[in-house]
Design a protein around this motif. Sequence first.
Motif, PDB file in Angstrom:
ATOM      1  N   TYR A  54      16.433   3.726   2.893  1.00 51.08           N
ATOM      2  CA  TYR A  54      16.665   3.196   4.224  1.00 51.08           C
ATOM      3  C   TYR A  54      17.311   1.817   4.142  1.00 51.08           C
ATOM      4  N   GLU A  55      18.041   1.485   5.188  1.00 52.17           N
ATOM      5  CA  GLU A  55      18.468   0.098   5.388  1.00 52.17           C
ATOM      6  C   GLU A  55      17.276  -0.716   5.867  1.00 52.17           C
ATOM      7  N   THR A  56      17.252  -2.003   5.548  1.00 51.53           N
ATOM      8  CA  THR A  56      16.186  -2.866   6.057  1.00 51.53           C
ATOM      9  C   THR A  56      16.375  -3.084   7.560  1.00 51.53           C
ATOM     10  N   HIS A 107      26.164  12.137   3.908  1.00 52.12           N
ATOM     11  CA  HIS A 107      27.446  12.031   4.602  1.00 52.12           C
ATOM     12  C   HIS A 107      27.899  10.574   4.759  1.00 52.12           C
ATOM     13  N   LEU A 108      27.016   9.607   4.479  1.00 53.43           N
ATOM     14  CA  LEU A 108      27.357   8.192   4.623  1.00 53.43           C
ATOM     15  C   LEU A 108      27.828   7.558   3.312  1.00 53.43           C
ATOM     16  N   LEU A 109      27.786   8.295   2.225  1.00 56.95           N
ATOM     17  CA  LEU A 109      28.172   7.753   0.920  1.00 56.95           C
ATOM     18  C   LEU A 109      29.681   7.628   0.791  1.00 56.95           C
ATOM     19  N   PRO A 110      30.178   6.618   0.096  1.00 56.44           N
ATOM     20  CA  PRO A 110      29.457   5.459  -0.441  1.00 56.44           C
ATOM     21  C   PRO A 110      29.027   4.524   0.691  1.00 56.44           C
ATOM     22  N   PHE A 111      27.742   4.194   0.729  1.00 56.11           N
ATOM     23  CA  PHE A 111      27.155   3.462   1.842  1.00 56.11           C
ATOM     24  C   PHE A 111      27.157   1.974   1.559  1.00 56.11           C
ATOM     25  N   LEU A 112      27.720   1.194   2.492  1.00 54.36           N
ATOM     26  CA  LEU A 112      27.771  -0.255   2.342  1.00 54.36           C
ATOM     27  C   LEU A 112      26.433  -0.869   2.753  1.00 54.36           C
ATOM     28  N   VAL A 113      25.796  -1.593   1.849  1.00 54.36           N
ATOM     29  CA  VAL A 113      24.526  -2.263   2.141  1.00 54.36           C
ATOM     30  C   VAL A 113      24.825  -3.523   2.946  1.00 54.36           C
ATOM     31  N   ARG A 168      27.630  -0.952  -2.646  1.00 51.04           N
ATOM     32  CA  ARG A 168      27.748   0.358  -2.001  1.00 51.04           C
ATOM     33  C   ARG A 168      26.927   1.381  -2.787  1.00 51.04           C
ATOM     34  N   ILE A 169      26.054   2.078  -2.082  1.00 52.05           N
ATOM     35  CA  ILE A 169      25.229   3.114  -2.705  1.00 52.05           C
ATOM     36  C   ILE A 169      26.117   4.314  -3.015  1.00 52.05           C
ATOM     37  N   HIS A 170      26.109   4.713  -4.280  1.00 52.99           N
ATOM     38  CA  HIS A 170      27.035   5.736  -4.757  1.00 52.99           C
ATOM     39  C   HIS A 170      26.398   7.124  -4.789  1.00 52.99           C
TER      40      HIS A 170
END
Length: 291
Positions: A18-20, A41-47, A7-9
Motif C-alpha cells: 500500500y501507499e502510505t 496494472h499500476l506497475l511500475p508504480f511511482l512511490v 518505482r515498484i517493479h
Amino acid sequence: SMPLEFRIHSLPEVGLLYETSGNFRMWGSDPKHMPDPIGPHLLPFLVTDPLHRIVYVPPYNMWPPEGAWASFTYVTQVNTTVFYGDLPASVSATTTAGPFSEPGLVVFTNPEGNIAGSNFDLASDGDGWSISGNLADIDAVDGGLRHHAFAWGALSHYVYGTDEVQFLDFGSGTDRSKWYFEAPPVNFLGNLLTSSYGGTLTFTVRSLYGNFSELNRPLDWVTIECASCDSGQGARMVRFTDHLLRWDGSERLVELKLLPVENWMRDPLNSALDFTYATECEIAAILSNVS
C-alpha cells in the motif's frame, strides 16, 4: 544531490503493498496506508511518499513462515530539471527523465527477522535437507538424513546423519571422506539471501557420539556457493574451524556473521592457489545467487 524517484517493479508473492496515508505522512498516525492496495496494472508504480515509504500487509489467514514472507523489486530514476530565463522575470524549465537503475530487491522477514530457516517441526520430514558424501547411504535420495520429532536439549525437532562407514587415513587417523548437510533449494537457494549480507547465519549443532579432540585440518565447517558468479565460473566462500571457532561435539549455538570480520575464506577453485580472505564484494556477490 539530485532527488531519486522510486518505482515498484514487481509485487510480493503473498500479502499486499500500500501507499502510505496522508495521516501517516504528516502525523505518523493511523491509518498507516491508503484503502486500496497497489495492483499489477499500476506497475511500475511511482512511490509518492516524500520519504519513499510503503506499507506491507501480510496475509491474515496464514501463520508466519520460517523464513521471509515475500519480496519485491524496485528501480530508481533521477530526473534532471534545467531552468531557462532571467530571475525575477519569467522562467521556463525542462525536465529530462534519466535511465532506470538495475532492479533492487526488498525482502520482508518474518516476525523473528529471519530470511530463511528450517525448524524441522513436521514428523518424518527433513524439510528438504540432504546429506552428501555419506558412504553408508550413498544411494539414498537424501543421503541417509534422519529426522527426530522430539526435544533433546536445545534441539527441538532436528535432523541428523550417521557415518557408519569411514574412510580413514591410517597414517594420520583422520577421515578422508567428508560429508555435508546440504540446504534445500526451495528455502535457501536463489537471490533471496541477497539481503542477508551483514546478517547472521545461525544453527544449533550437537554430536550423538564420537571423539572430537582432534579435528581434520583444514576443516571447512560452512560452505556457501554461487554457481553463476564470475561469469559462470563459480565462486565459493568457506568458514573453516580455527581458534575462534572450535567444536568439541557438545551442544552449541553457532552464529556466523555474513561479513568479512567473520574470517570467511574465498576458495580459488584451483588447488595450486591459496585461499584468501573474502572481501565485502565477494561475500555480497555469492549471497546474491546462492546455489
